[in-house]
Design a protein around this motif. Structure first.
Motif, mmCIF file in Angstrom:
data_model
loop_
_atom_site.group_PDB
_atom_site.id
_atom_site.type_symbol
_atom_site.label_atom_id
_atom_site.label_comp_id
_atom_site.label_asym_id
_atom_site.label_seq_id
_atom_site.Cartn_x
_atom_site.Cartn_y
_atom_site.Cartn_z
ATOM 1 N N ALA A 259 4.229 18.196 -1.269
ATOM 2 C CA ALA A 259 3.057 17.325 -1.263
ATOM 3 C C ALA A 259 2.962 16.513 0.017
ATOM 4 N N ILE A 260 4.086 15.995 0.493
ATOM 5 C CA ILE A 260 4.055 15.055 1.626
ATOM 6 C C ILE A 260 4.179 15.765 2.959
ATOM 7 N N LEU A 261 5.133 16.675 3.081
ATOM 8 C CA LEU A 261 5.378 17.336 4.367
ATOM 9 C C LEU A 261 4.782 18.737 4.440
ATOM 10 N N ARG A 262 4.197 19.191 3.349
ATOM 11 C CA ARG A 262 3.486 20.469 3.311
ATOM 12 C C ARG A 262 4.386 21.661 3.650
ATOM 13 N N ARG A 263 5.632 21.585 3.211
ATOM 14 C CA ARG A 263 6.546 22.711 3.387
ATOM 15 C C ARG A 263 7.651 22.609 2.344
ATOM 16 N N ASP A 264 8.347 23.731 2.148
ATOM 17 C CA ASP A 264 9.504 23.722 1.248
ATOM 18 C C ASP A 264 10.708 23.137 1.969
ATOM 19 N N PRO A 265 11.531 22.365 1.292
ATOM 20 C CA PRO A 265 12.743 21.832 1.927
ATOM 21 C C PRO A 265 13.788 22.927 2.106
ATOM 22 N N SER A 266 14.647 22.759 3.100
ATOM 23 C CA SER A 266 15.771 23.669 3.267
ATOM 24 C C SER A 266 16.800 23.393 2.170
ATOM 25 N N PHE B 127 0.833 -1.204 0.000
ATOM 26 C CA PHE B 127 0.000 0.000 0.000
ATOM 27 C C PHE B 127 0.868 1.254 0.000
ATOM 28 N N VAL B 128 1.925 1.261 0.802
ATOM 29 C CA VAL B 128 2.817 2.423 0.877
ATOM 30 C C VAL B 128 3.587 2.579 -0.434
ATOM 31 N N HIS B 129 4.040 1.476 -1.011
ATOM 32 C CA HIS B 129 4.744 1.543 -2.288
ATOM 33 C C HIS B 129 3.831 2.076 -3.395
ATOM 34 N N ASP B 130 2.579 1.666 -3.383
ATOM 35 C CA ASP B 130 1.637 2.150 -4.405
ATOM 36 C C ASP B 130 1.418 3.648 -4.290
ATOM 37 N N ARG B 131 1.352 4.150 -3.056
ATOM 38 C CA ARG B 131 1.176 5.597 -2.878
ATOM 39 C C ARG B 131 2.405 6.346 -3.403
ATOM 40 N N SER B 132 3.576 5.807 -3.159
ATOM 41 C CA SER B 132 4.806 6.449 -3.646
ATOM 42 C C SER B 132 4.836 6.465 -5.164
ATOM 43 N N GLN B 133 4.456 5.347 -5.771
ATOM 44 C CA GLN B 133 4.450 5.268 -7.234
ATOM 45 C C GLN B 133 3.455 6.260 -7.830
ATOM 46 N N ASN B 134 2.261 6.320 -7.286
ATOM 47 C CA ASN B 134 1.239 7.210 -7.836
ATOM 48 C C ASN B 134 1.616 8.680 -7.675
ATOM 49 N N LEU B 135 2.215 9.019 -6.537
ATOM 50 C CA LEU B 135 2.631 10.411 -6.342
ATOM 51 C C LEU B 135 3.765 10.770 -7.295
ATOM 52 N N SER B 136 4.677 9.846 -7.528
ATOM 53 C CA SER B 136 5.789 10.121 -8.446
ATOM 54 C C SER B 136 5.276 10.371 -9.864
ATOM 55 N N LEU B 137 4.261 9.636 -10.284
ATOM 56 C CA LEU B 137 3.690 9.854 -11.619
ATOM 57 C C LEU B 137 3.061 11.244 -11.726
ATOM 58 N N ALA B 138 2.366 11.667 -10.657
ATOM 59 C CA ALA B 138 1.744 12.988 -10.667
ATOM 60 C C ALA B 138 2.801 14.089 -10.711
ATOM 61 N N ILE B 139 3.899 13.913 -9.995
ATOM 62 C CA ILE B 139 4.959 14.931 -9.978
ATOM 63 C C ILE B 139 5.677 14.975 -11.319
ATOM 64 N N LEU B 140 5.928 13.810 -11.928
ATOM 65 C CA LEU B 140 6.596 13.779 -13.233
ATOM 66 C C LEU B 140 5.783 14.493 -14.300
ATOM 67 N N ALA B 141 4.478 14.439 -14.169
ATOM 68 C CA ALA B 141 3.620 15.121 -15.139
ATOM 69 C C ALA B 141 3.658 16.631 -14.972
ATOM 70 N N GLU B 142 4.174 17.091 -13.829
ATOM 71 C CA GLU B 142 4.181 18.527 -13.542
ATOM 72 C C GLU B 142 5.554 19.150 -13.657
ATOM 73 N N ALA B 143 6.606 18.380 -13.403
ATOM 74 C CA ALA B 143 7.969 18.944 -13.400
ATOM 75 C C ALA B 143 8.923 17.979 -14.083
ATOM 76 N N ALA B 144 9.867 18.558 -14.837
ATOM 77 C CA ALA B 144 10.845 17.746 -15.569
ATOM 78 C C ALA B 144 12.218 17.748 -14.904
ATOM 79 N N GLU B 145 12.558 18.834 -14.211
ATOM 80 C CA GLU B 145 13.863 18.943 -13.585
ATOM 81 C C GLU B 145 13.873 18.230 -12.229
ATOM 82 N N PRO B 146 14.920 17.459 -11.944
ATOM 83 C CA PRO B 146 14.986 16.734 -10.662
ATOM 84 C C PRO B 146 14.851 17.636 -9.444
ATOM 85 N N ILE B 147 15.429 18.822 -9.488
ATOM 86 C CA ILE B 147 15.368 19.706 -8.336
ATOM 87 C C ILE B 147 13.937 20.160 -8.086
#
Length: 298
Positions: A236-243, A207-227
Motif C-alpha cells: 500500500a505505501i511503497l507499492r512493491r512487495d518486501p524482500s 495528520f501522519v498518525h491518523d493516516r497510519s491508524q486508518n491504513l492499519s484498520l483497512a489492512i486488519l479488515a483484509e488480513a488476519a496473519e501478521p505476515i
C-alpha cells in the motif's frame, strides 16, 4: 496578452518548456528559471531548449510535452550510474544529465500521497477551499488564538492540497517543514532542505498518525496473519512487495510492538479501544510513511 502568447515570441515558449523540464528533473535547462536575461545561468543544452520550444509552439499541448519528456531516455535514467566515479570527475553537478536526480516530493505532494495510500484522498474538482486542522501550539502567535482560525470538518480535509487554505501568517507546520514556498512572493524554484525538523514532523504530526491508524484498520479488515498484514502495508505505501529480510524485520517489529502495547495497556489499565494488534500495525505503517523510499522519487 497577444504579444506574450504570440508564436513569434521565443521567450514565452522557452520559459514554459524550461519550467516543465524543471518539474520533472528537479533542475531546469536554464538553472535560473526566473531569469532568462544577460545575468542568467546559461542553458546547459541550448539546442535542446530551442527544439522543445519549437515543438511546443507548433502543437501547444502541455500533455504531449509532458509525455515527450517522460518517455525520453534522459528521464528514464537511474540515479546511480555504473560509471558514476568517472563521470563525477567531469561533471559533478550533473549539468549534462548523465544520471537522474533523486527528488523529494513537494510538501503538497507528500501530504496528498499519504492520503492516497490510505484510500482517503478526495479527488473532487472545484468548490471552496478547506482549512486544515492545526495544533494548538501553532495558534499561540495569534492575538485571538483559536477564535481567529476554525478548521474545516474532517470529511472536507481529505481534498488535495491545492484546495488548502493558506493564511500568510499561519502556514501549516507539516508543509512548511518540507519547504512550502513563500506565500507572499512568486517562487520559480523551491528550496529543498534536509533538516532534523522534517523527521520530527513526520514522527509527531497528528495528520501522519491518523493516516497510519486508518491504513492499519483497512489492512486488519483484509488480513488476519501478521505476515500478510506486513506485506499489505508494504504494497500500500511503497507499492512493491518486501524482500525476505524486509518482511522478516516487519514481522519482528509487529511482534515487539504488540508485546509493548499489551504490557502498557495492562499496567495502565487503559480504556483505549484500539487493540495492541491494531496499534502495532499502525506503528509499522508509520515507519513506512517515514521511509526515504516513500518521500523520494528515485
Amino acid at each position: 496578452a497577444e504579444w506574450i502568447a504570440d508564436s513569434n515570441n521565443p521567450l514565452t515558449w522557452r520559459v514554459a518548456v524550461n519550467r516543465i523540464w524543471q518539474h520533472h528533473f528537479g533542475e531546469a535547462i536554464v538553472r535560473t528559471p526566473d531569469n532568462f536575461g544577460f545575468l542568467a545561468d546559461p542553458p546547459t543544452h541550448p539546442e535542446l531548449l530551442d527544439w522543445l520550444a519549437t515543438d511546443f509552439v507548433a502543437d501547444g499541448s502541455l500533455k504531449r510535452m509532458h509525455k515527450l519528456i517522460l518517455t525520453s531516455q534522459t528521464w528514464q535514467q537511474a540515479s546511480l550510474h555504473p560509471e558514476q566515479d568517472t563521470y563525477a570527475l567531469v561533471d559533478s553537478s550533473n549539468r549534462l544529465w548523465w544520471r537522474a536526480e533523486r527528488l523529494r516530493l513537494d510538501a503538497e505532494a507528500l501530504r496528498d500521497s499519504m492520503l492516497a495510500v490510505t484510500g482517503e484522498l478526495d479527488l473532487s474538482l472545484g468548490g471552496e477551499c478547506f482549512r486544515p486542522t492545526l495544533a494548538p501550539e501553532a495558534l499561540e502567535g495569534l492575538s485571538k488564538k483559536s477564535a481567529a482560525y476554525k478548521a474545516s470538518p474532517e470529511d472536507e480535509q481529505n481534498r488535495r492540497s491545492i484546495y488548502g487554505y493558506l493564511q500568510r501568517s499561519l502556514l501549516p507546520p507539516l508543509l512548511t517543514a518540507f519547504d512550502l514556498c513563500d506565500a507572499t512572493a512568486p517562487t520559480g524554484q523551491r528550496s529543498v532542505t534536509l533538516v532534523p525538523t522534517q523527521s520530527w514532523a513526520l514522527l509527531n504530526n497528528q495528520f501522519v498518525h491518523d493516516r497510519s491508524q486508518n491504513l492499519s484498520l483497512a489492512i486488519l479488515a483484509e488480513a488476519a496473519e501478521p505476515i500478510d498484514q506486513a506485506r499489505l502495508a508494504w504494497q500500500a505505501i511503497l507499492r512493491r512487495d518486501p524482500s525476505h529480510s524486509e518482511l522478516a524485520a516487519s514481522a519482528q517489529h509487529l511482534a515487539e510492538q504488540r508485546t509493548a502495547f499489551a504490557a502498557r495497556a495492562e499496567s495502565q489499565q487503559s480504556s483505549q479501544q484500539a487493540t495492541p494488534e491494531q496499534l502495532a500495525l499502525a506503528s509499522l505503517c508509520h515507519v513506512l510513511l517515514n521511509c526515504n523510499e516513500f518521500i523520494y522519487i528515485d
